[in-house]
Design a protein around this motif. Structure first.
Motif, PDB file in Angstrom:
ATOM      1  N   TRP A 150      -7.991  -7.725 -33.459  1.00 54.00           N
ATOM      2  CA  TRP A 150      -9.051  -7.637 -32.458  1.00 54.00           C
ATOM      3  C   TRP A 150     -10.361  -7.143 -33.059  1.00 54.00           C
ATOM      4  O   TRP A 150     -11.441  -7.450 -32.535  1.00 54.00           O
ATOM      5  CB  TRP A 150      -8.623  -6.704 -31.330  1.00 54.00           C
ATOM      6  CG  TRP A 150      -7.380  -7.151 -30.632  1.00 54.00           C
ATOM      7  CD1 TRP A 150      -6.093  -6.810 -30.927  1.00 54.00           C
ATOM      8  CD2 TRP A 150      -7.302  -8.048 -29.515  1.00 54.00           C
ATOM      9  NE1 TRP A 150      -5.218  -7.428 -30.069  1.00 54.00           N
ATOM     10  CE2 TRP A 150      -5.931  -8.189 -29.189  1.00 54.00           C
ATOM     11  CE3 TRP A 150      -8.257  -8.724 -28.758  1.00 54.00           C
ATOM     12  CZ2 TRP A 150      -5.497  -8.998 -28.140  1.00 54.00           C
ATOM     13  CZ3 TRP A 150      -7.827  -9.526 -27.718  1.00 54.00           C
ATOM     14  CH2 TRP A 150      -6.469  -9.657 -27.412  1.00 54.00           C
ATOM     15  N   LEU A 205      -9.579  -3.871 -24.734  1.00 54.19           N
ATOM     16  CA  LEU A 205      -8.123  -3.850 -24.891  1.00 54.19           C
ATOM     17  C   LEU A 205      -7.470  -2.937 -23.849  1.00 54.19           C
ATOM     18  O   LEU A 205      -6.361  -3.211 -23.382  1.00 54.19           O
ATOM     19  CB  LEU A 205      -7.758  -3.390 -26.303  1.00 54.19           C
ATOM     20  CG  LEU A 205      -8.199  -4.314 -27.441  1.00 54.19           C
ATOM     21  CD1 LEU A 205      -7.774  -3.747 -28.793  1.00 54.19           C
ATOM     22  CD2 LEU A 205      -7.638  -5.714 -27.248  1.00 54.19           C
ATOM     23  N   LEU A 208      -7.139  -4.917 -20.746  1.00 53.49           N
ATOM     24  CA  LEU A 208      -6.029  -5.870 -20.906  1.00 53.49           C
ATOM     25  C   LEU A 208      -4.691  -5.169 -20.732  1.00 53.49           C
ATOM     26  O   LEU A 208      -3.795  -5.679 -20.055  1.00 53.49           O
ATOM     27  CB  LEU A 208      -6.114  -6.526 -22.288  1.00 53.49           C
ATOM     28  CG  LEU A 208      -4.970  -7.477 -22.664  1.00 53.49           C
ATOM     29  CD1 LEU A 208      -4.868  -8.640 -21.691  1.00 53.49           C
ATOM     30  CD2 LEU A 208      -5.146  -7.981 -24.104  1.00 53.49           C
ATOM     31  N   ARG A 209      -4.576  -3.989 -21.320  1.00 53.07           N
ATOM     32  CA  ARG A 209      -3.316  -3.234 -21.198  1.00 53.07           C
ATOM     33  C   ARG A 209      -3.079  -2.765 -19.766  1.00 53.07           C
ATOM     34  O   ARG A 209      -1.941  -2.792 -19.280  1.00 53.07           O
ATOM     35  CB  ARG A 209      -3.342  -2.051 -22.171  1.00 53.07           C
ATOM     36  CG  ARG A 209      -2.191  -1.057 -22.023  1.00 53.07           C
ATOM     37  CD  ARG A 209      -0.851  -1.745 -21.976  1.00 53.07           C
ATOM     38  NE  ARG A 209      -0.318  -2.061 -23.282  1.00 53.07           N
ATOM     39  CZ  ARG A 209       0.694  -2.889 -23.463  1.00 53.07           C
ATOM     40  NH1 ARG A 209       1.264  -3.496 -22.421  1.00 53.07           N
ATOM     41  NH2 ARG A 209       1.163  -3.147 -24.668  1.00 53.07           N
ATOM     42  N   GLN A 212      -1.795  -5.616 -17.933  1.00 58.18           N
ATOM     43  CA  GLN A 212      -0.441  -5.934 -18.389  1.00 58.18           C
ATOM     44  C   GLN A 212       0.237  -4.644 -18.846  1.00 58.18           C
ATOM     45  O   GLN A 212       0.308  -4.351 -20.035  1.00 58.18           O
ATOM     46  CB  GLN A 212      -0.496  -6.942 -19.549  1.00 58.18           C
ATOM     47  CG  GLN A 212      -1.191  -8.244 -19.239  1.00 58.18           C
ATOM     48  CD  GLN A 212      -0.329  -9.161 -18.377  1.00 58.18           C
ATOM     49  OE1 GLN A 212       0.880  -8.965 -18.237  1.00 58.18           O
ATOM     50  NE2 GLN A 212      -0.943 -10.180 -17.776  1.00 58.18           N
ATOM     51  N   LYS A 214       2.798  -1.664 -19.937  1.00 60.11           N
ATOM     52  CA  LYS A 214       3.950  -1.680 -20.844  1.00 60.11           C
ATOM     53  C   LYS A 214       5.241  -1.913 -20.065  1.00 60.11           C
ATOM     54  O   LYS A 214       5.502  -1.250 -19.062  1.00 60.11           O
ATOM     55  CB  LYS A 214       4.047  -0.355 -21.613  1.00 60.11           C
ATOM     56  CG  LYS A 214       3.280  -0.343 -22.920  1.00 60.11           C
ATOM     57  CD  LYS A 214       3.568   0.933 -23.686  1.00 60.11           C
ATOM     58  CE  LYS A 214       2.879   0.916 -25.043  1.00 60.11           C
ATOM     59  NZ  LYS A 214       3.430  -0.083 -25.950  1.00 60.11           N
ATOM     60  N   GLU A 217       4.787  -6.764 -18.738  1.00 58.67           N
ATOM     61  CA  GLU A 217       3.942  -7.875 -19.158  1.00 58.67           C
ATOM     62  C   GLU A 217       4.507  -9.197 -18.630  1.00 58.67           C
ATOM     63  O   GLU A 217       5.728  -9.355 -18.473  1.00 58.67           O
ATOM     64  CB  GLU A 217       3.852  -7.940 -20.688  1.00 58.67           C
ATOM     65  CG  GLU A 217       3.225  -6.714 -21.330  1.00 58.67           C
ATOM     66  CD  GLU A 217       4.248  -5.692 -21.787  1.00 58.67           C
ATOM     67  OE1 GLU A 217       3.889  -4.784 -22.541  1.00 58.67           O
ATOM     68  OE2 GLU A 217       5.422  -5.820 -21.366  1.00 58.67           O
ATOM     69  N   PHE A 221      -0.912 -13.804 -21.349  1.00 55.00           N
ATOM     70  CA  PHE A 221      -1.642 -12.578 -21.650  1.00 55.00           C
ATOM     71  C   PHE A 221      -0.702 -11.382 -21.788  1.00 55.00           C
ATOM     72  O   PHE A 221      -1.000 -10.435 -22.506  1.00 55.00           O
ATOM     73  CB  PHE A 221      -2.704 -12.317 -20.583  1.00 55.00           C
ATOM     74  CG  PHE A 221      -3.843 -13.285 -20.616  1.00 55.00           C
ATOM     75  CD1 PHE A 221      -4.819 -13.184 -21.598  1.00 55.00           C
ATOM     76  CD2 PHE A 221      -3.945 -14.320 -19.694  1.00 55.00           C
ATOM     77  CE1 PHE A 221      -5.876 -14.082 -21.653  1.00 55.00           C
ATOM     78  CE2 PHE A 221      -4.994 -15.221 -19.739  1.00 55.00           C
ATOM     79  CZ  PHE A 221      -5.967 -15.114 -20.723  1.00 55.00           C
ATOM     80  N   ALA A 225      -0.633  -8.932 -24.970  1.00 56.99           N
ATOM     81  CA  ALA A 225      -0.834  -7.487 -24.803  1.00 56.99           C
ATOM     82  C   ALA A 225       0.370  -6.667 -25.251  1.00 56.99           C
ATOM     83  O   ALA A 225       0.238  -5.457 -25.465  1.00 56.99           O
ATOM     84  CB  ALA A 225      -1.141  -7.169 -23.338  1.00 56.99           C
ATOM     85  N   LYS A 226       1.513  -7.281 -25.402  1.00 60.84           N
ATOM     86  CA  LYS A 226       2.769  -6.556 -25.631  1.00 60.84           C
ATOM     87  C   LYS A 226       2.708  -5.552 -26.784  1.00 60.84           C
ATOM     88  O   LYS A 226       3.156  -4.418 -26.650  1.00 60.84           O
ATOM     89  CB  LYS A 226       3.908  -7.554 -25.837  1.00 60.84           C
ATOM     90  CG  LYS A 226       5.296  -6.945 -25.752  1.00 60.84           C
ATOM     91  CD  LYS A 226       6.366  -8.025 -25.888  1.00 60.84           C
ATOM     92  CE  LYS A 226       6.290  -9.010 -24.725  1.00 60.84           C
ATOM     93  NZ  LYS A 226       7.288 -10.094 -24.850  1.00 60.84           N
ATOM     94  N   LEU A 228       0.216  -3.921 -28.010  1.00 62.84           N
ATOM     95  CA  LEU A 228      -0.874  -2.950 -27.925  1.00 62.84           C
ATOM     96  C   LEU A 228      -0.368  -1.558 -27.561  1.00 62.84           C
ATOM     97  O   LEU A 228       0.667  -1.422 -26.879  1.00 62.84           O
ATOM     98  CB  LEU A 228      -1.904  -3.400 -26.889  1.00 62.84           C
ATOM     99  CG  LEU A 228      -2.715  -4.650 -27.223  1.00 62.84           C
ATOM    100  CD1 LEU A 228      -3.598  -5.027 -26.033  1.00 62.84           C
ATOM    101  CD2 LEU A 228      -3.565  -4.436 -28.470  1.00 62.84           C
TER     102      LEU A 228
END
Length: 333
Positions: A150, A205, A208-209, A212, A214, A217, A221, A225-226, A228
């Motif tokens: 990223w 990020l 995004l997290r 999505q 933890k 997800e 996407f 994101a998994k 991260l």
């Protein structure tokens, strides 16, 4: 006016290309590591799911169709060790890339006997260097190393554009830039901007997290994101880097105002570059204020940080290259 040392200039160009190639190799390794981390996370989650299904029973008690999909502990450990080696190789390549990048900047400066801030190519060269130095120091921690793709992708895009579309031969600067304040003002703005880039990416990020979470997800996407870190970790990274951005970038604006008074007889004239730079600083300061204010959701504050990043990029390209103003010479030698 001293003549340009063409040997140093050519050496700078060679170092630039070499650094770019090293960064590309680091990006490839970081992407492989990213994909491996996705598989490792899936394997851990499958192990946990199966363990919850059978309680404390061993894998021998599982139905064949479930047991076949679960990695043995030794295999999983081997995958994790392989991923760690990739992460370490990426980090080593990044240190090498930063050193070669620094050589390119130093040789450019020596070739023209001045600080390398005389045109947009040099400015991008320096901003990306500071951003890479900050990133390689910040991403030393193993939990942050998945962030490399990223960071590297936009940095490589900037370097490619700067090296192909904005490149200028090494040459003396115009008289307006031959000032004691020139390196002090531009270096502080460059450092603040480079840290702000890292902060803005971290906020992106983080959003995004949060979209999505933890373990929850879903879709394309979700797969992206998994690997991260947690939202809290990314939010803290964005906040702590912005804490540095605001005073350093603000100092650059103040030093620019002092220089403007000496050069143009006024501290502030609402020149397009001055105006957008000030708006960028206000947005970064607003992000810090919102982030520290009770009742504000961190996701709302993150949007302010991303807007500050977008404004800074707008200032770098559109204001410097399209809008005419007192700073228009920034694109010239």
């Amino acid at each position: 006016m001293m003549p340009v040392n063409q040997t140093y200039a050519q050496f700078s160009d060679t170092a630039f290309v070499s650094a770019y190639i090293i960064y590309v190799l680091a990006l490839i390794l970081s992407l492989v590591y990213y994909v491996k981390q996705q598989g490792i996370i899936d394997a851990h989650r499958e192990q946990k799911r199966v363990s919850e299904l059978v309680g404390t029973g061993g894998s021998a008690d599982l139905p064949d169709d479930i047991a076949d999909g679960v990695l043995a502990d030794d295999d999983l450990t081997q995958r994790e060790e392989s991923a760690r080696k990739l992460a370490n190789m990426t980090q080593s390549l990044m240190w090498l890339g930063v050193m070669v990048h620094l050589v390119s900047v130093v040789m450019r400066a020596l070739s023209a006997s001045r600080f390398p801030f005389g045109n947009l190519y040099e400015y991008i060269l320096v901003v990306t260097l500071f951003a890479m130095i900050g990133a390689v120091l910040i991403l030393q921690r193993p939990q942050f190393r998945v962030i490399w793709p990223w960071i590297l992708t936009p940095m490589l895009a900037l370097l490619f554009y700067g090296g192909t579309q904005l490149y200028s031969d090494a040459a003396p600067v115009v008289p307006a830039l031959q000032s004691f304040w020139f390196p002090i003002h531009v270096s502080s703005v460059s450092i603040g901007a480079s840290i702000g880039i890292v902060s803005g990416i971290a906020s992106l990020l983080y959003l995004l997290r949060m979209w999505q979470p933890k373990g929850k997800e879903h879709g394309f996407f979700g797969a992206v994101a998994k690997p991260l870190p947690s939202g809290k970790t990314l939010d803290n990274l964005a906040y702590k880097t912005a804490i540095w951005t605001v005073p350093i970038f603000g100092l650059g604006i103040i030093l620019g105002a002092i220089w403007a008074e000496a050069a143009w007889g006024r501290f502030w004239g609402w020149d397009p570059k001055e105006t957008v730079s000030f708006i960028t600083w206000v947005l970064y300061a607003g992000y810090l204020h919102a982030r520290a204010t009770a009742g504000w959701r961190n996701t709302n504050a993150a949007w302010i940080n991303i807007l500050a990043l977008a404004t800074m990029i707008f200032n770098l390209f559109f204001i410097n290259m399209v809008v005419s103003g007192l700073h228009s010479y920034a694109g010239l030698n």
